[in-house]
Design an enzyme around this catalytic site. Structure first.
Site, PDB file in Angstrom:
ATOM      1  N   GLY A  10       8.118 -14.392  -1.301  1.00 17.05           N
ATOM      2  CA  GLY A  10       8.051 -13.562  -0.102  1.00 17.05           C
ATOM      3  C   GLY A  10       8.083 -14.393   1.169  1.00 17.05           C
ATOM      4  O   GLY A  10       8.126 -15.626   1.131  1.00 17.05           O
ATOM      5  N   GLN A  11       8.034 -13.705   2.296  1.00 15.58           N
ATOM      6  CA  GLN A  11       8.101 -14.400   3.586  1.00 15.58           C
ATOM      7  C   GLN A  11       6.941 -15.383   3.757  1.00 15.58           C
ATOM      8  O   GLN A  11       7.157 -16.552   4.089  1.00 15.58           O
ATOM      9  CB  GLN A  11       8.050 -13.381   4.736  1.00 15.58           C
ATOM     10  CG  GLN A  11       9.247 -12.461   4.806  1.00 15.58           C
ATOM     11  CD  GLN A  11       9.147 -11.540   6.005  1.00 15.58           C
ATOM     12  OE1 GLN A  11       9.653 -11.843   7.079  1.00 15.58           O
ATOM     13  NE2 GLN A  11       8.479 -10.409   5.844  1.00 15.58           N
ATOM     14  N   ALA A  59       1.800  -9.055  -2.706  1.00 13.74           N
ATOM     15  CA  ALA A  59       1.347  -7.742  -2.250  1.00 13.74           C
ATOM     16  C   ALA A  59       2.453  -6.717  -2.433  1.00 13.74           C
ATOM     17  O   ALA A  59       3.639  -7.056  -2.479  1.00 13.74           O
ATOM     18  CB  ALA A  59       0.941  -7.791  -0.770  1.00 13.74           C
ATOM     19  N   TYR A 124      -0.827   2.691   1.511  1.00 12.33           N
ATOM     20  CA  TYR A 124      -0.741   1.231   1.652  1.00 12.33           C
ATOM     21  C   TYR A 124      -2.013   0.673   2.287  1.00 12.33           C
ATOM     22  O   TYR A 124      -2.619  -0.282   1.784  1.00 12.33           O
ATOM     23  CB  TYR A 124       0.478   0.862   2.493  1.00 12.33           C
ATOM     24  CG  TYR A 124       0.487  -0.588   2.926  1.00 12.33           C
ATOM     25  CD1 TYR A 124       0.805  -1.612   2.034  1.00 12.33           C
ATOM     26  CD2 TYR A 124       0.155  -0.941   4.240  1.00 12.33           C
ATOM     27  CE1 TYR A 124       0.788  -2.932   2.425  1.00 12.33           C
ATOM     28  CE2 TYR A 124       0.147  -2.270   4.638  1.00 12.33           C
ATOM     29  CZ  TYR A 124       0.459  -3.264   3.727  1.00 12.33           C
ATOM     30  OH  TYR A 124       0.432  -4.583   4.124  1.00 12.33           O
TER      31      TYR A 124
END
Length: 294
Positions: A10-11, A59, A124
C-alpha cells in the site's frame, strides 16, 4: 531488530519499507505469502517469524465498499489488529498501528484532540475505532497514529485522481465543505521511523493515540486547486482551468458512506512525543507532487 510490516504494497507500506530499511531486518509478506484475512494463518506466521516489532499498515480502506462488506472491513481493521496486539503483548514488544480521522463524528469546526469523544459515521470509521479499542485492550506497548486524507506519488489517491481528471476535463465539481489536512504517506513513514528509533534506543516512549497529519487545514476543493496550480507551475499539461473548478457541498455528491465534515486534528501531542515541528500541508503537497511528476 526484526520488524514485521504488514500492508507493504500500500501507499504507507511502500514508504515504510524505504524509511525503515536502515534499522534492521524488515519482513514484509505479500498477499500471496500471507492472507491477512486468515487470522489463523497470521498467528502461525507470527510464531514462525518471531518479529521484534510489528508495524501494521494493512487496512480495509475502501470506505464506500465497507458499507456492504462489513465482515471484511472489521476483519482487517479490527480483528487483525487484535491478533497483532496479543502477539506483541505476549512477547513484550511494540505495535505501531494507523488509524483514521473517520473515528470522529465530524461535527464542529475546532481541531479534534486525542481525548475527544469518538463517533464514527460509517462502517469504515466504526471498524477503525474497533481496531483502536482492540489494541488498547490487548497490549500496553503501542502507538496508534490517527491520520487523514492519505496520498502519495504511488497508488490510488486524490492527488493522482485530480491530475488524471484535470488532464481529461476542462471543468470539475469538487466537494468544498469537508475540512482536514492531506497527509503524504512519506510523512507518515518518516515519523514512524523517528518513533521506532526512540523505541530501539530505549528512550522513554509513552504508549497512546497520536494524531499524525500536517499542520494547517484545507478542503477537497481547495486541495484540488492547489494540485492544479502547482502542477501547471511545474509544466504539467492540464485541460482544466482552476477558475472552472467549482466547489459543491457534500449533500450534492452523495456516497454510500457518510464523510465527516470536520477532520481537523490537533498535532501537539505527536510534536511533543517526537520533539518535532510538524510541517504544513502545502509544503508537503509540493514535495509529493514533484516526486510524482519526476
Amino acid at each position: 531488530m526484526k520488524i514485521l510490516v504488514t500492508g507493504s504494497t500500500g501507499q504507507v507500506g511502500f514508504e515504510l519499507l524505504r524509511a525503515l530499511s536502515p534499522l534492521g531486518q524488515i519482513i514484509a509478506p505479500t498477499r500471496q505469502e500471507l492472507d491477512l484475512g486468515d487470522l489463523a494463518a497470521v498467528g502461525t506466521y507470527l510464531k514462525e517469524q518471531s518479529p521484534d516489532m510489528i508495524i501494521n499498515a494493512a487496512a480495509w480502506t475502501a470506505v464506500d465498499a465497507a458499507e456492504d462488506q462489513q465482515d471484511m472491513a472489521f476483519c482487517l481493521n479490527a480483528d487483525l489488529p487484535r491478533v497483532l496486539a496479543r502477539y506483541t503483548n505476549k512477547h513484550d514488544t511494540w505495535l505501531i498501528h494507523y488509524s483514521s480521522d473517520y473515528v470522529y463524528p465530524g461535527t464542529g469546526t475546532t481541531p479534534w484532540i486525542e481525548t475527544d469523544s469518538t463517533g464514527p459515521l460509517s462502517v469504515y470509521g466504526k471498524s477503525k475505532l474497533a481496531g483502536d479499542s482492540a489494541i488498547q485492550e490487548e497490549t500496553s506497548r503501542y502507538l496508534i497514529f490517527r491520520t487523514s486524507w492519505v496520498y502519495s506519488a504511488r497508488g490510488n489517491n486524490f492527488m493522482k485522481t485530480m491530475l488524471r481528471l484535470g488532464a481529461e476535463r476542462e471543468s470539475l465539481n469538487i466537494v468544498g465543505d469537508q475540512v482536514g489536512a492531506p497527509t503524504p504517506a512519506r510523512l507518515i513513514a518518516q515519523l514512524t521511523f523517528m518513533a521506532v528509533c526512540k523505541i530501539h534506543s530505549k528512550e522513554t516512549v509513552t504508549s497512546g493515540v497520536f494524531h499524525l497529519a500536517p499542520k494547517g487545514q484545507t478542503n477537497w476543493h481547495a486541495f484540488a486547486c492547489a494540485i492544479f496550480t502547482l502542477a501547471k507551475e511545474h509544466g504539467h499539461a492540464l485541460a482544466v482551468d482552476v477558475e472552472k473548478v467549482n466547489a459543491i457541498e457534500t449533500v450534492d455528491y452523495p456516497t454510500p458512506a457518510a464523510r465527516p465534515l470536520n477532520s481537523r486534528m490537533d498535532v501537539a501531542a505527536i510534536e511533543q512525543l517526537l520533539a518535532i515541528n510538524m510541517p504544513d500541508w502545502e509544503s508537503q503537497l509540493e514535495l509529493t507532487l514533484k516526486e510524482y511528476l519526476n
